[in-house]
Design a protein around this motif. Structure first.
Motif, PDB file in Angstrom:
ATOM      1  N   GLY A  73       1.041  -1.233  -0.131  1.00 11.65           N
ATOM      2  CA  GLY A  73       0.047   0.311  -0.230  1.00 11.65           C
ATOM      3  C   GLY A  73       0.753   1.289  -0.170  1.00 11.65           C
ATOM      4  O   GLY A  73       1.404   1.307   0.808  1.00 11.65           O
ATOM      5  N   ARG A  74       0.384   1.926  -0.960  1.00 11.36           N
ATOM      6  CA  ARG A  74       1.410   3.448  -0.723  1.00 11.36           C
ATOM      7  C   ARG A  74       0.564   4.617  -0.629  1.00 11.36           C
ATOM      8  O   ARG A  74      -0.686   4.663  -1.295  1.00 11.36           O
ATOM      9  CB  ARG A  74       1.864   3.293  -2.598  1.00 11.36           C
ATOM     10  N   GLY A  75       0.769   5.733   0.227  1.00 14.18           N
ATOM     11  CA  GLY A  75      -0.046   6.783   0.135  1.00 14.18           C
ATOM     12  C   GLY A  75       1.223   7.411  -0.509  1.00 14.18           C
ATOM     13  O   GLY A  75       1.753   7.732  -0.534  1.00 14.18           O
ATOM     14  N   GLU A  76       1.111   9.205   0.984  1.00 14.15           N
ATOM     15  CA  GLU A  76       1.419  10.167   0.119  1.00 14.15           C
ATOM     16  C   GLU A  76       2.831  10.054   0.589  1.00 14.15           C
ATOM     17  O   GLU A  76       3.123   9.538   1.360  1.00 14.15           O
ATOM     18  CB  GLU A  76       0.683  11.374   0.321  1.00 14.15           C
ATOM     19  N   GLY A  77       3.442  10.610   0.134  1.00 13.06           N
ATOM     20  CA  GLY A  77       4.837  11.270  -0.313  1.00 13.06           C
ATOM     21  C   GLY A  77       5.887  10.867  -0.731  1.00 13.06           C
ATOM     22  O   GLY A  77       5.026  10.141  -1.969  1.00 13.06           O
ATOM     23  N   SER A  78       7.198  11.025  -1.490  1.00 13.44           N
ATOM     24  CA  SER A  78       7.897  10.554  -1.833  1.00 13.44           C
ATOM     25  C   SER A  78       9.029   9.886  -1.859  1.00 13.44           C
ATOM     26  O   SER A  78       9.594  10.309  -0.532  1.00 13.44           O
ATOM     27  CB  SER A  78       8.243  12.115  -3.336  1.00 13.44           C
ATOM     28  N   GLU A  79       9.566   9.426  -3.155  1.00 14.25           N
ATOM     29  CA  GLU A  79      10.720   8.558  -2.306  1.00 14.25           C
ATOM     30  C   GLU A  79      10.997   7.655  -1.598  1.00 14.25           C
ATOM     31  O   GLU A  79      10.486   7.679  -0.888  1.00 14.25           O
ATOM     32  CB  GLU A  79      12.133   9.893  -3.108  1.00 14.25           C
ATOM     33  N   LYS A  80      12.644   7.957  -0.128  1.00  8.65           N
ATOM     34  CA  LYS A  80      12.053   6.876   0.704  1.00  8.65           C
ATOM     35  C   LYS A  80      11.225   7.227   1.620  1.00  8.65           C
ATOM     36  O   LYS A  80      11.133   6.788   2.840  1.00  8.65           O
ATOM     37  CB  LYS A  80      13.996   6.867   1.195  1.00  8.65           C
ATOM     38  N   ASN A  81      10.210   8.642   1.380  1.00 10.63           N
ATOM     39  CA  ASN A  81       9.610   8.714   3.074  1.00 10.63           C
ATOM     40  C   ASN A  81       8.290   8.882   2.356  1.00 10.63           C
ATOM     41  O   ASN A  81       7.337   9.006   2.927  1.00 10.63           O
ATOM     42  CB  ASN A  81      10.099  10.212   2.677  1.00 10.63           C
ATOM     43  N   VAL A  82       7.990   7.736   0.886  1.00 10.78           N
ATOM     44  CA  VAL A  82       6.056   7.633   0.915  1.00 10.78           C
ATOM     45  C   VAL A  82       6.143   6.842   2.091  1.00 10.78           C
ATOM     46  O   VAL A  82       6.924   6.066   2.262  1.00 10.78           O
ATOM     47  CB  VAL A  82       6.891   6.787  -0.410  1.00 10.78           C
ATOM     48  N   ILE A  83       4.817   7.150   2.450  1.00  4.80           N
ATOM     49  CA  ILE A  83       4.018   6.202   3.201  1.00  4.80           C
ATOM     50  C   ILE A  83       3.513   5.045   2.729  1.00  4.80           C
ATOM     51  O   ILE A  83       2.681   4.956   1.593  1.00  4.80           O
ATOM     52  CB  ILE A  83       2.664   6.699   3.882  1.00  4.80           C
ATOM     53  N   HIS A  84       3.764   3.614   3.441  1.00  4.75           N
ATOM     54  CA  HIS A  84       3.574   2.626   2.910  1.00  4.75           C
ATOM     55  C   HIS A  84       3.016   1.603   4.129  1.00  4.75           C
ATOM     56  O   HIS A  84       3.917   1.179   4.550  1.00  4.75           O
ATOM     57  CB  HIS A  84       5.016   2.860   1.846  1.00  4.75           C
ATOM     58  N   LYS A  85       2.941   0.503   3.833  1.00  5.65           N
ATOM     59  CA  LYS A  85       1.998  -0.495   4.103  1.00  5.65           C
ATOM     60  C   LYS A  85       2.642  -1.766   3.252  1.00  5.65           C
ATOM     61  O   LYS A  85       1.400  -1.881   2.390  1.00  5.65           O
ATOM     62  CB  LYS A  85       1.387  -0.570   5.204  1.00  5.65           C
ATOM     63  N   ARG A  86       2.963  -3.114   3.269  1.00  3.56           N
ATOM     64  CA  ARG A  86       2.529  -4.690   3.039  1.00  3.56           C
ATOM     65  C   ARG A  86       1.896  -5.847   3.791  1.00  3.56           C
ATOM     66  O   ARG A  86       2.581  -5.689   5.275  1.00  3.56           O
ATOM     67  CB  ARG A  86       4.444  -5.075   2.956  1.00  3.56           C
ATOM     68  N   VAL A  87       1.066  -6.089   2.888  1.00  2.00           N
ATOM     69  CA  VAL A  87       0.313  -6.608   3.914  1.00  2.00           C
ATOM     70  C   VAL A  87       0.186  -8.444   2.747  1.00  2.00           C
ATOM     71  O   VAL A  87       0.379  -7.841   1.273  1.00  2.00           O
ATOM     72  CB  VAL A  87      -1.022  -6.157   3.690  1.00  2.00           C
ATOM     73  N   GLN A  88       0.190  -9.471   3.309  1.00  2.00           N
ATOM     74  CA  GLN A  88       0.931 -10.550   2.634  1.00  2.00           C
ATOM     75  C   GLN A  88       0.122 -11.305   2.884  1.00  2.00           C
ATOM     76  O   GLN A  88      -0.848 -11.688   3.974  1.00  2.00           O
ATOM     77  CB  GLN A  88       2.036 -10.736   2.856  1.00  2.00           C
ATOM     78  N   ALA A  89      -0.732 -12.210   1.581  1.00  2.00           N
ATOM     79  CA  ALA A  89      -1.425 -13.655   2.212  1.00  2.00           C
ATOM     80  C   ALA A  89      -0.758 -14.962   1.503  1.00  2.00           C
ATOM     81  O   ALA A  89      -0.751 -14.815   1.026  1.00  2.00           O
ATOM     82  CB  ALA A  89      -2.698 -13.138   1.128  1.00  2.00           C
ATOM     83  N   ASP A  90      -0.807 -16.519   2.540  1.00  4.36           N
ATOM     84  CA  ASP A  90       0.459 -16.835   1.902  1.00  4.36           C
ATOM     85  C   ASP A  90      -0.389 -18.181   2.360  1.00  4.36           C
ATOM     86  O   ASP A  90      -1.639 -18.228   3.021  1.00  4.36           O
ATOM     87  CB  ASP A  90       1.773 -16.758   3.280  1.00  4.36           C
ATOM     88  N   GLY A  91       0.480 -19.136   2.055  1.00  2.00           N
ATOM     89  CA  GLY A  91      -0.385 -20.575   1.557  1.00  2.00           C
ATOM     90  C   GLY A  91      -1.553 -20.553   0.193  1.00  2.00           C
ATOM     91  O   GLY A  91      -2.739 -21.613   0.508  1.00  2.00           O
ATOM     92  N   LEU A  92      -1.645 -19.669  -1.016  1.00  2.42           N
ATOM     93  CA  LEU A  92      -2.998 -19.841  -1.827  1.00  2.42           C
ATOM     94  C   LEU A  92      -2.549 -20.933  -2.814  1.00  2.42           C
ATOM     95  O   LEU A  92      -3.109 -20.913  -3.785  1.00  2.42           O
ATOM     96  CB  LEU A  92      -2.938 -18.869  -1.625  1.00  2.42           C
ATOM     97  N   GLY A  93      -0.680 -21.637  -2.985  1.00  2.00           N
ATOM     98  CA  GLY A  93      -0.560 -21.766  -3.885  1.00  2.00           C
ATOM     99  C   GLY A  93      -0.440 -20.876  -4.769  1.00  2.00           C
ATOM    100  O   GLY A  93       0.094 -21.472  -6.540  1.00  2.00           O
ATOM    101  N   TYR A  94      -0.745 -19.244  -4.942  1.00  5.72           N
ATOM    102  CA  TYR A  94       0.708 -18.748  -6.143  1.00  5.72           C
ATOM    103  C   TYR A  94       0.642 -17.526  -5.228  1.00  5.72           C
ATOM    104  O   TYR A  94       0.304 -17.267  -4.293  1.00  5.72           O
ATOM    105  CB  TYR A  94      -0.793 -18.379  -6.775  1.00  5.72           C
ATOM    106  N   ALA A  95       1.584 -16.698  -6.106  1.00  3.59           N
ATOM    107  CA  ALA A  95       2.168 -15.359  -5.876  1.00  3.59           C
ATOM    108  C   ALA A  95       2.097 -14.442  -6.318  1.00  3.59           C
ATOM    109  O   ALA A  95       2.481 -14.271  -7.674  1.00  3.59           O
ATOM    110  CB  ALA A  95       3.087 -15.720  -4.895  1.00  3.59           C
ATOM    111  N   LEU A  96       0.888 -13.470  -6.227  1.00  6.18           N
ATOM    112  CA  LEU A  96       1.207 -12.177  -7.026  1.00  6.18           C
ATOM    113  C   LEU A  96       1.264 -11.344  -6.743  1.00  6.18           C
ATOM    114  O   LEU A  96       0.661 -10.570  -5.532  1.00  6.18           O
ATOM    115  CB  LEU A  96      -0.029 -12.123  -7.634  1.00  6.18           C
ATOM    116  N   GLU A  97       2.070 -10.220  -6.532  1.00  5.87           N
ATOM    117  CA  GLU A  97       2.742  -8.789  -6.113  1.00  5.87           C
ATOM    118  C   GLU A  97       1.752  -7.682  -6.635  1.00  5.87           C
ATOM    119  O   GLU A  97       2.346  -7.281  -8.163  1.00  5.87           O
ATOM    120  CB  GLU A  97       3.523  -8.525  -5.407  1.00  5.87           C
ATOM    121  N   ARG A  98       1.373  -6.670  -6.203  1.00  6.95           N
ATOM    122  CA  ARG A  98       0.218  -5.601  -7.181  1.00  6.95           C
ATOM    123  C   ARG A  98       0.717  -4.595  -6.006  1.00  6.95           C
ATOM    124  O   ARG A  98       1.094  -4.349  -4.593  1.00  6.95           O
ATOM    125  CB  ARG A  98      -0.415  -5.735  -7.122  1.00  6.95           C
TER     126      ARG A  98
END
Length: 359
Positions: A243-268
């Protein structure tokens, strides 16, 4: 029972004229705009006596399609095209969501809009949606009015701040709130007011929309269901979202969320203008919850005057289908939500449904 079409004033819903039309394909969709197209035969004896150039003025006029005197679809006129050889006028129309895409949620009383802000707190996410819409229709003049009936305000722990320098578009803010984890659905029901001289209005619904429950038995000899289709689509599947919020370069607000064990992996990447990590995370989790498995969508036709009439349908309502001995659909009960329905001037109405909890 039959279809009829009225032209109303867009800004106040006052009826102007009943209008004979030869075609009116329309579409009602949950959480987004539904479009339509209206064909008028200008050589028709009744039409030729009407002030049809005034009645079809873009933006100033809205066409309302009713069945059995109950509004089913309302479309603001955005364009019209005259075909001299065919003797027709064709209108391009879209429901109130099209207007929400052309309104900003701003403090219109502020001297410096860019430095202004709108803040709400202690509300449900559904009530935040209503506040955002209201902000887009604050009154600099009567030109800004639309006949919207808002839901009652409900309290909870949600908050939002909209910053003037973002020049937030109402439809975009609604989309962000709806996409948040636990976010509401939003619908604007076309409706005639009560009384001897009814006016047209948009009744806003927001929240966990579950009004209505309808059932069909696919195995019955006269099921009332035609043309059933089933589709599964993995093109938007996401198992790891940044998840990308406001900000730029290394100061951009962000958060990674993940779901495992589904048998496939796609990142967006899930982008927004949000300014708080918690809000970015909730928005990203909402996306992941919706798209971590392939989208499943069903469609089938019913009759406008069938055992479930078109006027009983409510977006978000429950559709229960019983299946038996089908080569693809498993036996038993399948429970879905109504996310779309559409039609024309005939009796056939097509429903679009998704499994409960699906995208």
């Amino acid at each position: 029972m039959a279809w009829n079409v009225w032209v109303v004033n867009t800004h106040n819903g006052v009826r102007r004229q009943k209008l004979p039309v030869s075609a009116f394909p329309w579409d009602r969709v949950l959480n987004v705009s539904g479009s339509g197209s209206v064909t008028i035969q200008l050589r028709d004896k009744v039409v030729s006596q009407l002030q049809y150039m005034d009645l079809t003025t873009p933006l100033k006029r809205t066409v309302v399609l009713s069945w059995d005197k109950k509004a089913v679809y309302g479309g603001i006129i955005w364009a019209r095209e005259y075909d001299r050889d065919a003797g027709t006028m064709t209108l391009t129309v879209a429901d109130i969501w099209s207007m929400l895409a052309a309104r900003l949620a701003l403090d219109r009383g502020a001297t410096n809009i860019a430095a202004s802000l709108l803040t709400w707190s202690g509300l449900t996410l559904a009530s935040l949606c209503a506040k955002v819409v209201q902000a887009g229709f604050t009154l600099p003049s009567n030109d800004w009015l639309l006949p919207i009936v808002y839901p009652a305000t409900a309290t909870a722990g949600a908050s939002r701040t909209l910053y003037g320098y973002d020049f937030p578009v109402v439809a975009d803010v609604l989309d962000e709130i709806m996409s948040t984890q636990g976010g509401p659905d939003v619908d604007f029901v076309p409706q005639w007011s009560e009384g001897n001289d009814p006016t047209f209005q948009w009744v806003m619904r927001a929240g966990a929309l579950k009004d209505g429950a309808w059932e069909w038995n696919l195995a019955a000899e006269k099921s009332g269901v035609t043309g059933l289709k089933w589709k599964q689509d993995a093109s938007k599947v996401t198992t790891s979202a940044v998840g990308r919020g406001e900000g730029s370069e290394k100061n951009v607000i962000h958060k990674r969320v993940q779901a495992d064990g589904l048998g496939y992996a796609l990142e967006r990447v899930v982008s927004s203008n949000l300014k708080k990590v918690a809000e970015v995370e909730a928005h990203t989790r909402g996306h992941l919850a919706t798209y971590q498995t392939p989208t499943e969508q069903w469609g089938f036709g019913i009759q406008a005057n069938g055992h479930v009439p078109v006027t009983d349908l409510r977006l978000g309502g429950s559709v229960r289908l019983w299946s038996s001995a089908d080569p693809v659909i498993p036996d038993g009960l399948h429970v879905h939500r109504l996310i779309q329905y559409s039609g024309d001037l005939g009796l056939s109405v097509k429903l679009g449904i998704q499994p409960v909890g699906g995208a």
